[in-house]
Design an enzyme around this catalytic site. Structure first.
Site, PDB file in Angstrom:
ATOM      1  N   CYS A  98       0.841  -1.192   0.000  1.00  0.00           N
ATOM      2  CA  CYS A  98       0.000   0.000   0.000  1.00  0.00           C
ATOM      3  C   CYS A  98       0.881   1.248   0.000  1.00  0.00           C
ATOM      4  O   CYS A  98       1.912   1.285   0.677  1.00  0.00           O
ATOM      5  CB  CYS A  98      -0.906   0.011   1.243  1.00  0.00           C
ATOM      6  SG  CYS A  98      -2.021   1.430   1.315  1.00  0.00           S
TER       7      CYS A  98
ATOM      8  N   HIS B  79      -9.266  -2.880  -3.111  1.00  0.00           N
ATOM      9  CA  HIS B  79      -8.254  -2.297  -2.222  1.00  0.00           C
ATOM     10  C   HIS B  79      -8.563  -0.809  -2.000  1.00  0.00           C
ATOM     11  O   HIS B  79      -8.501  -0.302  -0.877  1.00  0.00           O
ATOM     12  CB  HIS B  79      -6.857  -2.490  -2.835  1.00  0.00           C
ATOM     13  CG  HIS B  79      -5.747  -1.875  -2.046  1.00  0.00           C
ATOM     14  ND1 HIS B  79      -4.815  -2.615  -1.361  1.00  0.00           N
ATOM     15  CD2 HIS B  79      -5.415  -0.574  -1.834  1.00  0.00           C
ATOM     16  CE1 HIS B  79      -3.966  -1.784  -0.743  1.00  0.00           C
ATOM     17  NE2 HIS B  79      -4.317  -0.554  -1.025  1.00  0.00           N
ATOM     18  N   GLU B  80      -8.916  -0.112  -3.103  1.00  0.00           N
ATOM     19  CA  GLU B  80      -9.202   1.340  -2.987  1.00  0.00           C
ATOM     20  C   GLU B  80     -10.526   1.586  -2.270  1.00  0.00           C
ATOM     21  O   GLU B  80     -10.619   2.498  -1.436  1.00  0.00           O
ATOM     22  CB  GLU B  80      -9.218   2.002  -4.374  1.00  0.00           C
ATOM     23  CG  GLU B  80      -7.948   1.826  -5.201  1.00  0.00           C
ATOM     24  CD  GLU B  80      -6.665   2.050  -4.431  1.00  0.00           C
ATOM     25  OE1 GLU B  80      -5.653   1.397  -4.733  1.00  0.00           O
ATOM     26  OE2 GLU B  80      -6.668   2.868  -3.480  1.00  0.00           O
TER      27      GLU B  80
ATOM     28  N   HIS C 140     -10.174   1.607   1.422  1.00  0.00           N
ATOM     29  CA  HIS C 140      -9.650   2.853   2.002  1.00  0.00           C
ATOM     30  C   HIS C 140     -10.778   3.832   2.323  1.00  0.00           C
ATOM     31  O   HIS C 140     -10.672   4.622   3.262  1.00  0.00           O
ATOM     32  CB  HIS C 140      -8.646   3.531   1.063  1.00  0.00           C
ATOM     33  CG  HIS C 140      -7.253   2.965   1.115  1.00  0.00           C
ATOM     34  ND1 HIS C 140      -6.540   2.851   2.276  1.00  0.00           N
ATOM     35  CD2 HIS C 140      -6.454   2.483   0.136  1.00  0.00           C
ATOM     36  CE1 HIS C 140      -5.355   2.314   2.021  1.00  0.00           C
ATOM     37  NE2 HIS C 140      -5.271   2.084   0.722  1.00  0.00           N
TER      38      HIS C 140
HETATM   39  C1  LIG Z   1       1.737  -0.152  -3.088  1.00  0.00           C
HETATM   40  C2  LIG Z   1       2.240  -0.337  -4.517  1.00  0.00           C
HETATM   41  C3  LIG Z   1       3.275  -1.427  -4.554  1.00  0.00           C
HETATM   42  C4  LIG Z   1       2.814   0.960  -5.020  1.00  0.00           C
HETATM   43  C5  LIG Z   1       1.074  -0.795  -5.405  1.00  0.00           C
HETATM   44  N1  LIG Z   1       1.549  -0.871  -6.753  1.00  0.00           N
HETATM   45  C6  LIG Z   1       1.328  -1.947  -7.543  1.00  0.00           C
HETATM   46  O1  LIG Z   1       0.716  -2.935  -7.170  1.00  0.00           O
HETATM   47  N2  LIG Z   1       1.875  -1.788  -8.786  1.00  0.00           N
HETATM   48  C7  LIG Z   1       1.754  -2.643  -9.854  1.00  0.00           C
HETATM   49  C8  LIG Z   1       0.788  -3.660  -9.901  1.00  0.00           C
HETATM   50  C9  LIG Z   1       0.750  -4.460 -11.034  1.00  0.00           C
HETATM   51  F1  LIG Z   1      -0.163  -5.418 -11.113  1.00  0.00           F
HETATM   52  C10 LIG Z   1       1.620  -4.281 -12.074  1.00  0.00           C
HETATM   53  C11 LIG Z   1       2.558  -3.277 -11.991  1.00  0.00           C
HETATM   54  F2  LIG Z   1       3.391  -3.105 -12.992  1.00  0.00           F
HETATM   55  C12 LIG Z   1       2.638  -2.449 -10.898  1.00  0.00           C
HETATM   56  C13 LIG Z   1      -0.111   0.177  -5.402  1.00  0.00           C
HETATM   57  O2  LIG Z   1      -0.066   1.163  -6.119  1.00  0.00           O
HETATM   58  N3  LIG Z   1      -1.192  -0.083  -4.606  1.00  0.00           N
HETATM   59  C14 LIG Z   1      -2.237   0.938  -4.590  1.00  0.00           C
HETATM   60  C15 LIG Z   1      -2.509   1.492  -3.200  1.00  0.00           C
HETATM   61  O3  LIG Z   1      -1.733   1.378  -2.271  1.00  0.00           O
HETATM   62  N4  LIG Z   1      -3.687   2.063  -3.110  1.00  0.00           N
HETATM   63  O4  LIG Z   1      -4.121   2.540  -1.930  1.00  0.00           O
HETATM   64  C16 LIG Z   1      -1.406  -1.305  -3.846  1.00  0.00           C
HETATM   65  C17 LIG Z   1      -1.959  -2.426  -4.752  1.00  0.00           C
HETATM   66  C18 LIG Z   1      -2.077  -3.729  -3.940  1.00  0.00           C
HETATM   67  C19 LIG Z   1      -3.207  -4.491  -4.545  1.00  0.00           C
HETATM   68  C20 LIG Z   1      -4.047  -3.509  -5.266  1.00  0.00           C
HETATM   69  C21 LIG Z   1      -3.381  -2.182  -5.268  1.00  0.00           C
HETATM   70 ZN   LIG Z   2      -3.577   1.296  -0.356  1.00  0.00          ZN
END
Ligand SMILES: CC(C)(C)[C@H](NC(=O)Nc1cc(F)cc(F)c1)C(=O)N(CC(=O)NO)CC1CCCC1
Ligand SMILES: [Zn+2]
Length: 185
Positions: free
Chosen positions: A110, A154-155, A158
């Site tokens: 996250c 996930h969003e 939040h």
């Molecule tokens: C926390 C982080 C590692 C930055 C995560 N990124 C991510 O999953 N990137 C990703 C995914 C892929 F499938 C392919 C790729 F190329 C890059 C993310 O943005 N989140 C969003 C967040 O924290 N929202 O509050 C967490 C993810 C975990 C599962 C869903 C979202």
């Molecule tokens: Zn998150």
């Protein structure tokens, strides 16, 4: 521009609040904020900008993460098959979901959590959600499965003060829920 310093980290009370519904039609200020959230995701996925501003490659962001307790989420995800999910939603709502569960075999992280929390995060395998999309300027109804379904859930969590690790089985973090579909990303 939203930077990593603007993203609140776990421990901040706003991440445990239930975010407020937005009265429609949305104000210009709310639209501006949601567009900035979407722009953060684009910047974080741009090799130069993410390097220059030290951004984590984000695929989703919820307004409470920038200390705005309102029901707005931005999603920017490109799947291997090239399918793009680019949505900036106001008052998103899950209207139905499968009984079946799914989970990312790599676990979840996250943007608001600066540590690794190992374990499977069971989620609904398929969801139908609706919300007002400012990109398309209309209410959208989405039927999602796989990685997109995981990101949206996930969003949405939040907005309800739920963190991904709340779902991890404390006794056995890597115990896959009965009949759950593993998703390798
Ligand atoms: C926390 C982080 C590692 C930055 C995560 N990124 C991510 O999953 N990137 C990703 C995914 C892929 F499938 C392919 C790729 F190329 C890059 C993310 O943005 N989140 C969003 C967040 O924290 N929202 O509050 C967490 C993810 C975990 C599962 C869903 C979202
Ligand atoms: Zn998150």
């Amino acid at each position: 521009m939203i930077r990593m310093k603007d993203i609140v980290r776990e421990g901040h009370p706003v991440l445990r609040e239930t975010a407020q519904e937005i009265k429609m039609p949305p104000s210009q200020e709310d639209i501006r904020i949601l567009k900035e959230m979407q722009q953060f995701l684009a910047n974080s996925q741009d090799p130069e900008l993410s390097e220059k501003y030290n951004l984590r490659a984000g695929v989703g962001l919820a307004a409470p993460q920038i200390n705005i307790s309102k029901r707005m989420i931005a999603i920017r995800l490109e799947e291997e098959d090239g399918k793009e999910y680019l949505y900036s939603l106001i008052n998103p709502k899950i209207i139905s979901h499968s009984v079946e569960k799914s989970y990312l075999t790599a676990g979840e992280g996250c943007l608001s959590v600066d540590r690794d929390v190992p374990g499977y995060v069971p989620r609904h395998a398929r969801i139908t959600l609706k919300g007002y999309d400012i990109e398309r300027e209309r209410e959208v109804k989405l039927r999602l499965k796989g990685m997109p379904a995981i990101v949206f859930q996930h969003e949405m969590d939040h907005l309800n003060g739920i963190m991904f690790y709340d779902h991890i089985n404390e006794d056995d973090p890597f115990k896959a829920p009965e009949g759950a579909i593993p998703i390798d990303r």
